[in-house]
Design an enzyme around this catalytic site. Structure first.
Site, PDB file in Angstrom:
ATOM      1  N   ASP A  11     -24.613  49.237 -11.463  1.00 19.26           N
ATOM      2  CA  ASP A  11     -26.125  49.634 -11.973  1.00 19.26           C
ATOM      3  C   ASP A  11     -26.967  48.657 -11.585  1.00 19.26           C
ATOM      4  OD1 ASP A  11     -27.768  50.561 -13.877  1.00 19.26           O
ATOM      5  OD2 ASP A  11     -26.960  50.126 -15.590  1.00 19.26           O
ATOM      6  N   ASP A 105     -30.283  54.697  -9.650  1.00 13.38           N
ATOM      7  CA  ASP A 105     -29.788  53.227  -9.746  1.00 13.38           C
ATOM      8  C   ASP A 105     -28.566  53.018 -10.279  1.00 13.38           C
ATOM      9  OD1 ASP A 105     -30.317  54.443 -12.099  1.00 13.38           O
ATOM     10  OD2 ASP A 105     -31.312  52.537 -13.010  1.00 13.38           O
ATOM     11  N   GLU A 106     -27.519  53.976 -10.297  1.00 14.97           N
ATOM     12  CA  GLU A 106     -26.142  53.766 -10.610  1.00 14.97           C
ATOM     13  C   GLU A 106     -24.990  54.575 -10.113  1.00 14.97           C
ATOM     14  OE1 GLU A 106     -25.000  54.091 -14.814  1.00 14.97           O
ATOM     15  OE2 GLU A 106     -26.919  55.382 -15.236  1.00 14.97           O
TER      16      GLU A 106
END
EC number: 2.7.7.7
Length: 441
Positions: A11, A105-106
């Site tokens: 993350d 983003d993850e």
């Protein structure tokens, strides 16, 4: 269930805000809030410096300004975020072919499907530190929090334990020990409503949840939800890591500070959005059969309409015509706060391709004369926007209004730079476009 900790969750920390701080040296170490900058805006993310003041994602921009008035409030720069995301996802795919992105983003990574062979605590810790260092180097300093465990659930829990820039490995057999003292809200699917129902049952921690039988939870929460919570409270999660799927749709939408009431203005908005969608389809060699619109009314009621064509299209005029037709089936007379156009049912061909382009293509429809959009919807300059000046070089918009745009001239490579103000129509000032445009979402 896996016998070794072979699922990784990565993350990127405060992703949008971190990209802004990376690219805007004067904002490093200062509160940064990214999202809608108008009165009806919503915080997409904020830096850790802003979180100290109680600012959180999904909070209204109005409240965020009240809590942290000295923060930098910036609009999103999705080409920059997309570029950073592609770099990170590329690094993860070097680790394993099974990478499941959840957002920009993850992502989850199946380490067992890749080149990792040492699943001891020491080996995984060394691997995690090395991966985080590679992410920071490749992205120009972005940090990532990493969790490694025996399942998706445990990997996600682990990555949240030591933010930002942390690494936690949960060894096999330690899952329940770790989970028991945690709030039930750590379990996916336990939102405010479910948490309140569990509280009334006397359940506030995972240990409390573990003490309840499956039948009781099913009776209270329903078969699927109750069974799922019973399993996850015991760290039972056998969901596989699924490799990235191809894009399913391309869409554009916008929220407006003042309700739109003029139908012709709404048609103008949809037409411009359709053009943007078509441009993205063409860029990626795609077309789609299903055209849809999204309309959020003044009272937050959200309506949608869609129509499916017999064959895929990438035509801006076709998409716009259908979008305007579908708008005609709705009654937006009370005011509209959001409009959007999307294309789904994607394919990598259009009808002409099937006939070797022998058939004469249908001529493009001539777009109707539409009124100019209100000035608030035509704003060329917005806070955080990348710009370039003929003499000063690259910078970003510090603020704009009353016919004036203020620019700070700096980039990630130059360090903090000077601030200058110009007339909004200064011919030497122009938006700067990154070499890589938005990816299909």
């Amino acid at each position: 269930m896996r016998s070794e900790a072979s699922v990784l969750h990565l993350d990127l920390d405060a992703f949008y805000a971190s990209v802004e701080q990376r690219d805007k040296p004067s904002l490093r170490g200062k509160p940064v809030i990214v999202g809608g900058t108008g009165g009806r805006g919503v915080v997409a993310t904020c830096s850790y410096e802003a979180r100290v003041f109680g600012v959180r994602s999904a909070m209204s921009t109005r409240e965020a300004r009240a809590r942290c008035p000295h923060a930098a409030f910036l609009g999103g720069r999705f080409p920059a975020y997309g570029e950073a995301s592609r770099i990170v996802m590329g690094l993860l795919r070097e680790v394993s072919p099974l990478v499941e992105p959840l957002s920009l983003d993850e992502a989850f990574v199946d380490l067992a499907a890749g080149g990792v062979t040492d699943f001891s605590l020491e080996g995984l810790t060394a691997f995690g530190h090395e991966l985080r260092a590679r992410v920071a180097e490749a992205t120009g300093g972005l940090t990532a929090s990493v969790g490694i465990g025996t399942s998706k659930f445990m990997a996600k829990v682990a990555s949240d334990l030591d933010k930002p820039d942390g690494l936690v490995v949960v060894e096999p057999g330690r899952e329940q020990q770790l989970l028991r003292p945690m709030s039930v809200k750590v379990i996916p699917g336990v939102g405010p409503a479910t948490a309140e129902r569990l509280r009334r049952m006397g359940v506030s921690t995972v240990a409390d949840l573990q003490s309840r039988g499956e039948e009781e939870l099913v009776l209270e929460l329903g078969q699927a939800h109750g069974h799922g919570l019973w399993r996850l409270s015991r760290a039972l999660d056998d969901r596989p890591v699924v490799a990235e799927r191809e894009a399913k749709s391309v869409s554009v939408e916008g929220t407006y500070e003042e309700d739109l009431t003029d139908r012709r203005v709404m048609e103008a908005v949809l037409t411009r959005q359709a053009s943007s969608v078509a441009t993205r389809l063409l860029k990626h060699g795609l077309s789609g059969r299903t055209i849809s619109i999204k309309v959020r009314l003044h009272d937050f009621t959200t309506l949608s309409r869609s129509t499916t064509l017999p064959s895929p299209t990438d035509s801006a005029s076709t998409i716009a015509r259908l979008a305007r037709t579908m708008l005609g089936d709705l009654d937006p007379s009370g005011g509209v706060r959001l409009l959007g156009v999307g294309v789904s049912g994607l394919a990598d061909w259009v009808q002409d391709d099937l006939f070797g382009s022998v058939a004469e293509a249908e001529p493009e429809e001539e777009l109707p004369e539409l009124p100019e959009l209100p000035s608030r919807m035509r704003a060329q300059w917005w806070p955080g926007q990348d710009v370039v000046h003929a003499r000063m070089g690259r910078g970003w918009v510090w603020g704009a209004g009353s016919g004036v745009v203020t620019v700070r001239f700096e980039t990630a490579e130059t360090g903090p730079g000077p601030v200058r103000s110009y007339k909004a129509d200064d011919p030497e000032l122009a938006p700067w476009t990154r070499p890589t445009d938005d990816e299909v979402s």
